[in-house]
Design an enzyme around this catalytic site. Structure first.
Site, PDB file in Angstrom:
ATOM      1  CE1 TYR A 143      -3.454   2.811   0.605  1.00 28.78           C
ATOM      2  CE2 TYR A 143      -1.820   3.373   2.726  1.00 28.78           C
ATOM      3  CZ  TYR A 143      -3.016   3.612   1.332  1.00 28.78           C
ATOM      4  OH  TYR A 143      -3.769   5.343   2.516  1.00 28.78           O
TER       5      TYR A 143
HETATM    6  N1  LIG Z   1      -8.949   5.583   6.416  1.00 30.34           N
HETATM    7  C1  LIG Z   1      -7.267   6.153   6.198  1.00 30.34           C
HETATM    8  O1  LIG Z   1      -6.850   5.951   8.012  1.00 30.34           O
HETATM    9  C2  LIG Z   1      -7.411   6.617   5.140  1.00 30.34           C
HETATM   10  C3  LIG Z   1      -5.682   7.481   5.578  1.00 30.34           C
HETATM   11  C4  LIG Z   1      -4.899   7.938   4.490  1.00 30.34           C
HETATM   12  C5  LIG Z   1      -5.581   7.697   3.365  1.00 30.34           C
HETATM   13  N2  LIG Z   1      -6.491   7.074   2.930  1.00 30.34           N
HETATM   14  C6  LIG Z   1      -7.356   7.447   1.867  1.00 30.34           C
HETATM   15  O2  LIG Z   1      -8.007   7.753   1.452  1.00 30.34           O
HETATM   16  C7  LIG Z   1      -8.776   6.642   0.099  1.00 30.34           C
HETATM   17  C8  LIG Z   1     -10.010   6.626   0.903  1.00 30.34           C
HETATM   18  O3  LIG Z   1     -10.080   5.634   2.005  1.00 30.34           O
HETATM   19  P1  LIG Z   1     -11.114   5.412   3.018  1.00 30.34           P
HETATM   20  O4  LIG Z   1     -10.770   4.887   4.008  1.00 30.34           O
HETATM   21  O5  LIG Z   1     -12.253   6.162   3.235  1.00 30.34           O
HETATM   22  O6  LIG Z   1     -11.592   3.952   3.007  1.00 30.34           O
HETATM   23  P2  LIG Z   1     -12.553   2.727   3.057  1.00 30.34           P
HETATM   24  O7  LIG Z   1     -14.188   3.064   3.275  1.00 30.34           O
HETATM   25  O8  LIG Z   1     -12.473   1.989   2.651  1.00 30.34           O
HETATM   26  O9  LIG Z   1     -13.438   4.142   1.537  1.00 30.34           O
HETATM   27  C9  LIG Z   1     -12.707   2.876   0.390  1.00 30.34           C
HETATM   28  C10 LIG Z   1     -13.618   3.535  -0.980  1.00 30.34           C
HETATM   29  O10 LIG Z   1     -12.738   3.021  -2.378  1.00 30.34           O
HETATM   30  C11 LIG Z   1     -13.314   1.669  -2.894  1.00 30.34           C
HETATM   31  N3  LIG Z   1     -12.824   0.647  -3.419  1.00 30.34           N
HETATM   32  C12 LIG Z   1     -11.561  -0.186  -3.003  1.00 30.34           C
HETATM   33  N4  LIG Z   1     -11.278  -0.590  -4.154  1.00 30.34           N
HETATM   34  C13 LIG Z   1     -12.268  -0.528  -5.453  1.00 30.34           C
HETATM   35  C14 LIG Z   1     -12.123  -1.032  -6.766  1.00 30.34           C
HETATM   36  N5  LIG Z   1     -11.522  -2.477  -6.665  1.00 30.34           N
HETATM   37  N6  LIG Z   1     -12.768  -0.771  -8.028  1.00 30.34           N
HETATM   38  C15 LIG Z   1     -13.629   1.000  -7.258  1.00 30.34           C
HETATM   39  N7  LIG Z   1     -13.453   1.137  -5.908  1.00 30.34           N
HETATM   40  C16 LIG Z   1     -12.648   0.910  -4.783  1.00 30.34           C
HETATM   41  C17 LIG Z   1     -13.930   1.366  -2.253  1.00 30.34           C
HETATM   42  O11 LIG Z   1     -15.673   1.263  -2.798  1.00 30.34           O
HETATM   43  P3  LIG Z   1     -16.413  -0.044  -2.874  1.00 30.34           P
HETATM   44  O12 LIG Z   1     -15.870  -1.588  -1.849  1.00 30.34           O
HETATM   45  O13 LIG Z   1     -17.708  -0.415  -2.985  1.00 30.34           O
HETATM   46  O14 LIG Z   1     -15.321  -0.833  -4.680  1.00 30.34           O
HETATM   47  C18 LIG Z   1     -14.337   2.435  -1.022  1.00 30.34           C
HETATM   48  O15 LIG Z   1     -15.674   3.615  -1.448  1.00 30.34           O
HETATM   49  C19 LIG Z   1      -8.102   5.428   0.475  1.00 30.34           C
HETATM   50  O16 LIG Z   1      -7.860   5.983  -1.268  1.00 30.34           O
HETATM   51  C20 LIG Z   1      -7.249   5.555   1.106  1.00 30.34           C
HETATM   52  O17 LIG Z   1      -6.356   4.898   0.951  1.00 30.34           O
HETATM   53  C21 LIG Z   1      -7.198   6.135   4.188  1.00 30.34           C
END
Ligand SMILES: NC(=O)c1ccc[n+]([C@@H]2O[C@H](COP(=O)([O-])OP(=O)(O)OC[C@H]3O[C@@H](n4cnc5c(N)ncnc54)[C@H](OP(=O)(O)O)[C@@H]3O)[C@@H](O)[C@H]2O)c1
Length: 235
Positions: A143
């Site tokens: 990641y």
């Molecule tokens: N949470 C944290 O602490 C954190 C910190 C830094 C950065 N981020 C980043 O923030 C972003 C959003 O993450 P989040 O924290 O909101 O996590 P999340 O709740 O797991 O949401 C991730 C989203 O990405 C979508 N996704 C994953 N694989 C996919 C695929 N193959 N095709 C299409 N959509 C896909 C999921 O939708 P489906 O499963 O419905 O496809 C979901 O809507 C990510 O890029 C993550 O790396 C998160």
């Protein structure tokens, strides 16, 4: 104003879709989980529409682009979809590595390229990276590598988009309270206090509206740019 938000079914992308519709945007949400997208449509009404697409495959990127073309124009593209897996690098299967690079690194570039003809001067692309690129995320090595690639591409993309009058906002969240961690196979962190995804959503939109290029949420994540290389591996 019209926006495309990837990863709209959950977490930051979902919160951002809610906030954007609240501020008057028409939003096209992209993700795989159709039930979650349909529920959001029911909650937000006709200003939220969605496309079911798997961004780990180029066909999914094309499907998202086709749905965006139906909007006619795009003012804001948010490349937010992403995932991680908590395991050693050498224990990731080849398919997991390819899928992660596709969603976290290739899709943001491939979707931006496809949507640029729909984006006028003054439009904005948002790439959601992670504050974790500044430390060694030992528990999420693939990641971290995919997000470093996105970070590098984001800096290059900003220069290329500027020539077309399109701005790029890079977002560096810290620890956010979403399904990301459970899906990655992580136990809840004992010391860090997560920020709610709504706070990240508001910070992104404020940056879009005020023309800021980089967003760190919470603000102390910005310190990692200097301190990160001196810190021990995390996770
Ligand atoms: N949470 C944290 O602490 C954190 C910190 C830094 C950065 N981020 C980043 O923030 C972003 C959003 O993450 P989040 O924290 O909101 O996590 P999340 O709740 O797991 O949401 C991730 C989203 O990405 C979508 N996704 C994953 N694989 C996919 C695929 N193959 N095709 C299409 N959509 C896909 C999921 O939708 P489906 O499963 O419905 O496809 C979901 O809507 C990510 O890029 C993550 O790396 C998160």
């Amino acid at each position: 104003m019209k926006a495309v938000v990837t990863g709209a079914s959950s977490g930051i992308g979902r919160a951002l879709s809610v906030e954007m519709v609240g501020r008057g945007f028409e939003v096209l949400g992209v993700a795989r989980n159709e039930a979650a997208l349909r529920a959001l449509r029911e909650e937000l009404g006709p200003r939220f529409r969605y496309a079911v697409a798997d961004l780990s495959r180029l066909e999914g990127v094309e499907r998202a682009a086709e749905a965006a073309r139906e909007l006619g124009e795009v003012d804001v593209l948010v490349n937010n979809a992403g995932f991680g897996l908590r395991k050693p690098l050498l224990e990731h299967s080849d398919e997991e590595l390819v899928g992660m690079l596709m969603v976290n690194f290739v899709a943001p570039i491939a979707l931006t390229r496809r949507l640029l003809p729909l984006m006028r001067r003054g439009s904005t692309v948002v790439n959601v990276v992670t504050g974790g690129i500044h430390v060694l995320m030992a528990g999420l090595p693939a990641y971290g590598a995919s997000k470093i690639a996105l970070h590098y591409a984001t800096e290059a993309m900003r220069r290329e988009l500027r020539e077309r009058g399109v701005r790029l906002v890079a977002v560096y969240p810290g620890y956010v309270a979403t399904a990301f961690h459970e899906r990655a196979g992580s136990a809840p962190a004992r010391f860090a206090r997560p920020v709610p995804p709504e706070r990240v959503a508001r910070a992104i939109l404020d940056a879009v509206e005020r023309g800021r290029e980089r967003v760190y949420v919470p603000g102390y994540v910005a310190l990692l740019r200097v301190l990160g290389p001196h810190l021990p591996p995390v996770g």
